[in-house]
Design an enzyme around this catalytic site. Structure first.
Site, PDB file in Angstrom:
ATOM      1  N   LYS A  98       1.125  -1.295   0.197  1.00 43.54           N
ATOM      2  CA  LYS A  98       0.117  -0.369  -0.135  1.00 43.54           C
ATOM      3  C   LYS A  98       1.275   1.317  -0.158  1.00 43.54           C
ATOM      4  CE  LYS A  98      -3.636  -2.215   2.054  1.00 43.54           C
ATOM      5  NZ  LYS A  98      -4.417  -2.888   1.177  1.00 43.54           N
ATOM      6  N   ASP A 132      -1.412  -1.952  -4.548  1.00 47.20           N
ATOM      7  CA  ASP A 132      -2.953  -2.066  -3.942  1.00 47.20           C
ATOM      8  C   ASP A 132      -4.061  -0.472  -3.790  1.00 47.20           C
ATOM      9  OD1 ASP A 132      -2.661  -4.307  -2.531  1.00 47.20           O
ATOM     10  OD2 ASP A 132      -2.788  -3.853  -0.695  1.00 47.20           O
ATOM     11  N   MET A 133      -4.704  -0.731  -4.201  1.00 44.15           N
ATOM     12  CA  MET A 133      -5.093   0.742  -4.283  1.00 44.15           C
ATOM     13  C   MET A 133      -5.935   1.028  -2.988  1.00 44.15           C
ATOM     14  SD  MET A 133      -6.054   3.507  -6.308  1.00 44.15           S
ATOM     15  CE  MET A 133      -5.869   2.881  -7.736  1.00 44.15           C
ATOM     16  N   ARG A 182      -4.725  -5.634 -11.421  1.00 41.08           N
ATOM     17  CA  ARG A 182      -5.581  -6.405 -10.737  1.00 41.08           C
ATOM     18  C   ARG A 182      -6.309  -5.576 -10.309  1.00 41.08           C
ATOM     19  NH1 ARG A 182      -4.288  -5.664  -4.526  1.00 41.08           N
ATOM     20  NH2 ARG A 182      -2.265  -7.437  -4.647  1.00 41.08           N
ATOM     21  N   LYS A 185     -13.591  -5.049  -6.757  1.00 41.58           N
ATOM     22  CA  LYS A 185     -14.765  -4.445  -6.979  1.00 41.58           C
ATOM     23  C   LYS A 185     -14.618  -3.166  -5.525  1.00 41.58           C
ATOM     24  CE  LYS A 185     -18.000  -8.686  -7.282  1.00 41.58           C
ATOM     25  NZ  LYS A 185     -18.957  -9.698  -7.136  1.00 41.58           N
ATOM     26  N   LYS A 199     -24.743  -3.061  -5.468  1.00 43.07           N
ATOM     27  CA  LYS A 199     -24.264  -4.034  -5.916  1.00 43.07           C
ATOM     28  C   LYS A 199     -24.420  -4.533  -7.159  1.00 43.07           C
ATOM     29  CE  LYS A 199     -22.709  -8.551  -4.760  1.00 43.07           C
ATOM     30  NZ  LYS A 199     -21.817  -8.791  -5.551  1.00 43.07           N
ATOM     31  N   THR A 227     -10.514 -11.199  -7.297  1.00 44.77           N
ATOM     32  CA  THR A 227     -13.019 -11.514  -6.319  1.00 44.77           C
ATOM     33  C   THR A 227     -12.944 -13.230  -6.702  1.00 44.77           C
ATOM     34  OG1 THR A 227     -14.962 -11.664  -7.598  1.00 44.77           O
ATOM     35  CG2 THR A 227     -13.169 -12.524  -9.140  1.00 44.77           C
ATOM     36  N   HIS A 228     -13.878 -13.128  -5.565  1.00 46.48           N
ATOM     37  CA  HIS A 228     -14.363 -14.807  -4.994  1.00 46.48           C
ATOM     38  C   HIS A 228     -16.242 -14.284  -5.515  1.00 46.48           C
ATOM     39  CE1 HIS A 228     -12.289 -11.923  -1.817  1.00 46.48           C
ATOM     40  NE2 HIS A 228     -11.104 -13.245  -2.048  1.00 46.48           N
ATOM     41  N   ARG A 289     -12.710  -4.564   7.146  1.00 42.32           N
ATOM     42  CA  ARG A 289     -13.305  -4.153   5.728  1.00 42.32           C
ATOM     43  C   ARG A 289     -13.254  -5.547   5.222  1.00 42.32           C
ATOM     44  NH1 ARG A 289      -8.788  -0.238   5.369  1.00 42.32           N
ATOM     45  NH2 ARG A 289      -6.790  -1.768   4.256  1.00 42.32           N
ATOM     46  N   ARG A 290     -13.265  -6.941   5.563  1.00 43.25           N
ATOM     47  CA  ARG A 290     -13.179  -8.070   5.348  1.00 43.25           C
ATOM     48  C   ARG A 290     -15.432  -7.959   6.122  1.00 43.25           C
ATOM     49  NH1 ARG A 290      -9.133  -6.959   3.029  1.00 43.25           N
ATOM     50  NH2 ARG A 290     -10.802  -6.686   1.558  1.00 43.25           N
TER      51      ARG A 290
HETATM   52  C1  LIG Z   1      -6.625 -10.892  -3.877  1.00 39.25           C
HETATM   53  C2  LIG Z   1      -7.528  -9.775  -3.807  1.00 39.25           C
HETATM   54  C3  LIG Z   1      -6.604  -8.487  -4.333  1.00 39.25           C
HETATM   55  C4  LIG Z   1      -7.468  -7.336  -3.274  1.00 39.25           C
HETATM   56  N1  LIG Z   1      -7.179  -5.958  -3.458  1.00 39.25           N
HETATM   57  C5  LIG Z   1      -7.981  -4.930  -2.537  1.00 39.25           C
HETATM   58  C6  LIG Z   1      -7.216  -3.096  -3.359  1.00 39.25           C
HETATM   59  O1  LIG Z   1      -5.802  -3.432  -3.158  1.00 39.25           O
HETATM   60  N2  LIG Z   1      -7.973  -2.482  -2.946  1.00 39.25           N
HETATM   61  C7  LIG Z   1      -9.729  -3.124  -2.438  1.00 39.25           C
HETATM   62  O2  LIG Z   1     -10.173  -1.842  -2.622  1.00 39.25           O
HETATM   63  N3  LIG Z   1     -10.040  -3.769  -2.417  1.00 39.25           N
HETATM   64  C8  LIG Z   1      -9.080  -5.393  -2.314  1.00 39.25           C
HETATM   65  N4  LIG Z   1      -9.329  -6.249  -2.585  1.00 39.25           N
HETATM   66  C9  LIG Z   1     -11.161  -6.199  -1.951  1.00 39.25           C
HETATM   67  C10 LIG Z   1     -12.327  -6.734  -2.507  1.00 39.25           C
HETATM   68  O3  LIG Z   1     -12.443  -4.642  -3.527  1.00 39.25           O
HETATM   69  C11 LIG Z   1     -13.392  -6.784  -2.521  1.00 39.25           C
HETATM   70  O4  LIG Z   1     -13.885  -6.375  -1.605  1.00 39.25           O
HETATM   71  C12 LIG Z   1     -13.406  -8.546  -2.199  1.00 39.25           C
HETATM   72  O5  LIG Z   1     -12.720  -9.081  -3.115  1.00 39.25           O
HETATM   73  C13 LIG Z   1     -14.994  -8.360  -2.306  1.00 39.25           C
HETATM   74  O6  LIG Z   1     -15.354  -8.973  -3.193  1.00 39.25           O
HETATM   75  P1  LIG Z   1     -15.967  -9.983  -4.386  1.00 39.25           P
HETATM   76  O7  LIG Z   1     -15.511  -9.803  -5.529  1.00 39.25           O
HETATM   77  O8  LIG Z   1     -15.184 -11.050  -3.812  1.00 39.25           O
HETATM   78  O9  LIG Z   1     -17.678 -10.179  -4.597  1.00 39.25           O
HETATM   79  P2  LIG Z   1     -18.780 -10.223  -3.533  1.00 39.25           P
HETATM   80  O10 LIG Z   1     -20.015 -10.073  -4.445  1.00 39.25           O
HETATM   81  O11 LIG Z   1     -18.583  -9.462  -2.699  1.00 39.25           O
HETATM   82  O12 LIG Z   1     -18.130 -11.903  -2.534  1.00 39.25           O
HETATM   83  C14 LIG Z   1     -18.715 -12.703  -3.898  1.00 39.25           C
HETATM   84  C15 LIG Z   1     -18.844 -14.169  -2.317  1.00 39.25           C
HETATM   85  O13 LIG Z   1     -17.525 -14.067  -2.339  1.00 39.25           O
HETATM   86  C16 LIG Z   1     -17.116 -14.638  -0.048  1.00 39.25           C
HETATM   87  N5  LIG Z   1     -16.938 -13.272  -0.272  1.00 39.25           N
HETATM   88  C17 LIG Z   1     -16.385 -12.333  -0.880  1.00 39.25           C
HETATM   89  N6  LIG Z   1     -15.825 -11.491   0.755  1.00 39.25           N
HETATM   90  C18 LIG Z   1     -15.969 -12.345   1.634  1.00 39.25           C
HETATM   91  C19 LIG Z   1     -15.665 -11.873   3.445  1.00 39.25           C
HETATM   92  N7  LIG Z   1     -14.569 -10.904   3.339  1.00 39.25           N
HETATM   93  N8  LIG Z   1     -15.761 -13.503   4.319  1.00 39.25           N
HETATM   94  C20 LIG Z   1     -16.692 -14.257   3.203  1.00 39.25           C
HETATM   95  N9  LIG Z   1     -16.569 -14.743   2.238  1.00 39.25           N
HETATM   96  C21 LIG Z   1     -16.424 -13.200   1.619  1.00 39.25           C
HETATM   97  C22 LIG Z   1     -18.800 -14.599  -0.172  1.00 39.25           C
HETATM   98  O14 LIG Z   1     -19.588 -15.802  -0.614  1.00 39.25           O
HETATM   99  C23 LIG Z   1     -19.217 -13.692  -1.432  1.00 39.25           C
HETATM  100  O15 LIG Z   1     -20.900 -14.373  -1.694  1.00 39.25           O
HETATM  101  C24 LIG Z   1      -8.756  -7.511  -2.791  1.00 39.25           C
HETATM  102  C25 LIG Z   1      -9.579  -8.121  -3.041  1.00 39.25           C
HETATM  103  C26 LIG Z   1      -8.641  -9.568  -3.271  1.00 39.25           C
HETATM  104  C27 LIG Z   1      -9.647 -11.034  -3.455  1.00 39.25           C
END
Ligand SMILES: Cc1cc2nc3c(=O)[nH]c(=O)nc-3n(C[C@H](O)[C@H](O)[C@H](O)COP(=O)(O)OP(=O)(O)OC[C@H]3O[C@@H](n4cnc5c(N)ncnc54)[C@H](O)[C@@H]3O)c2cc1C
Length: 306
Positions: A98, A132-133, A182, A185, A199, A227-228, A289-290
């Site tokens: 960061k 990171d952003m 990268r 969301k 969303k 993303t997950h 944030r998580r």
């Molecule tokens: C590798 C990586 C790097 C990242 N870097 C940055 C960054 O530099 N700047 C930034 O602003 N954000 C960053 N993020 C966070 C990102 O912005 C999202 O807040 C986060 O990834 C949740 O969004 P999602 O795409 O997984 O979709 P979502 O729609 O939020 O989640 C999809 C599904 O994934 C699962 N899930 C998601 N989050 C969680 C959680 N916390 N606990 C349990 N299950 C969960 C759930 O099953 C959910 O239904 C990063 C994420 C990843 C994976």
């Protein structure tokens, strides 16, 4: 934005709440779901284990917005040590930083020099540096530093946030650089004038930006989808196939502890997958944030409490 998400993200910036909760044993136990341990060694061991499953690792020390040059220099030196460990242990791992952890709020020039020092050392070690952003007020400075770093190196990438209304224009401006991006969301509390509050809009924007990135793979862009969201991942894979982009042309990155089984399944099915492993003691804002990403996680914390 949901009320729970908004409250959790506001709490993430409260030093008072951080001080109350960080010492509580139940809270520390709950955090362990998202990190293998507070120390670097735990992260390095986890990276070696992921490597055996053909999954790469992205190592990041928790922390942001340092307030003194000495702290910022210590962060740079810490990461130089991490790069040394990646090289020595031959880990399939990279680092992610960061910029406010490297002192962006204090001195832009010194922050850029630290970033370039890390990138140069990473190059020697055959590894890579992610930027990171952070919150929207840092986007201009972060993209500017990425451009400067990218001008002299190919082993640096930057995160971009699909929730920001400005990101399509920012992405178009970066694409001529053959960037490694990268796409995420977005994890912060942003006003609706800057970020889509719904969303559904963020998901739609993510898919649109993903398509734009995939279209530029033949011109040298390297997209990483952080993303997950499994539905989104399937749609991205289908879009890539329709565009004739091979699975080697893009990657999926997820966070440690989230969708672990699916990480392995994706890797076994031939996708390039990495896991971002966080470590360090400054986990409070990051952990909030998580929780905000999935307020149902709060129940997990409460279960630990009782
Ligand atoms: C590798 C990586 C790097 C990242 N870097 C940055 C960054 O530099 N700047 C930034 O602003 N954000 C960053 N993020 C966070 C990102 O912005 C999202 O807040 C986060 O990834 C949740 O969004 P999602 O795409 O997984 O979709 P979502 O729609 O939020 O989640 C999809 C599904 O994934 C699962 N899930 C998601 N989050 C969680 C959680 N916390 N606990 C349990 N299950 C969960 C759930 O099953 C959910 O239904 C990063 C994420 C990843 C994976």
């Amino acid at each position: 934005m949901g009320v729970a998400r908004s409250l959790l993200l506001s709490a993430s910036r409260s030093n008072w709440i951080a001080a109350q909760l960080r010492q509580r044993a139940f809270f520390r136990r709950a955090v362990r779901r998202f990190m293998p341990g507070e120390d670097l060694e735990s992260a390095l061991v986890a990276a070696a284990d992921f490597g055996k499953m053909n999954i790469g690792s992205v190592l990041t020390e928790l922390g942001e917005q340092v307030t003194s040059r000495a702290e910022a220099d210590a962060v740079r030196d810490h990461y130089l040590g991490v790069i040394g460990q990646i090289r020595q242990r031959k880990l399939p791992a990279v680092i992610s930083v960061k910029l406010t952890h490297l002192g962006l709020d204090l001195d832009h020039a010194a922050c850029l020099t630290s970033l370039q020092t890390l990138i140069a050392r990473a190059k020697e070690a055959g590894t890579f540096v992610w930027i990171d952003m952070e919150e929207s007020r840092y986007v201009d400075a972060t993209l500017d530093m990425y451009r400067r770093a990218r001008a002299g190196a190919d082993n640096v990438g930057v995160a971009m946030q699909a929730y920001l209304r400005r990101t399509p224009a920012d992405l178009d401006a970066l694409l001529p650089l053959k960037p490694t991006i990268r796409l995420v969301k977005g994890a912060y509390n942003e006003p609706a004038r800057l970020a889509y509050p719904s969303k559904a809009d963020v998901d739609a924007m993510y898919f649109q930006l993903a398509g734009r990135m995939l279209e530029h793979v033949p011109q040298g862009a390297h997209p990483i989808f952080g993303t997950h969201d499994l539905r989104l991942i399937a749609r991205i894979q289908a879009r890539a196939a329709a565009l004739g982009v091979s699975p080697k042309g893009y990657e999926f990155h997820m966070l440690y502890g989230i969708r672990a089984a699916e990480q392995r399944e994706l890797a076994m099915a031939g996708a390039t997958v990495s896991v971002l492993i966080s470590y360090g003691s400054a986990w409070f804002a990051w952990y909030m944030r998580r929780l905000a990403e999935r307020p149902a996680n709060v129940w997990f914390v409460l279960r630990n409490l009782f």
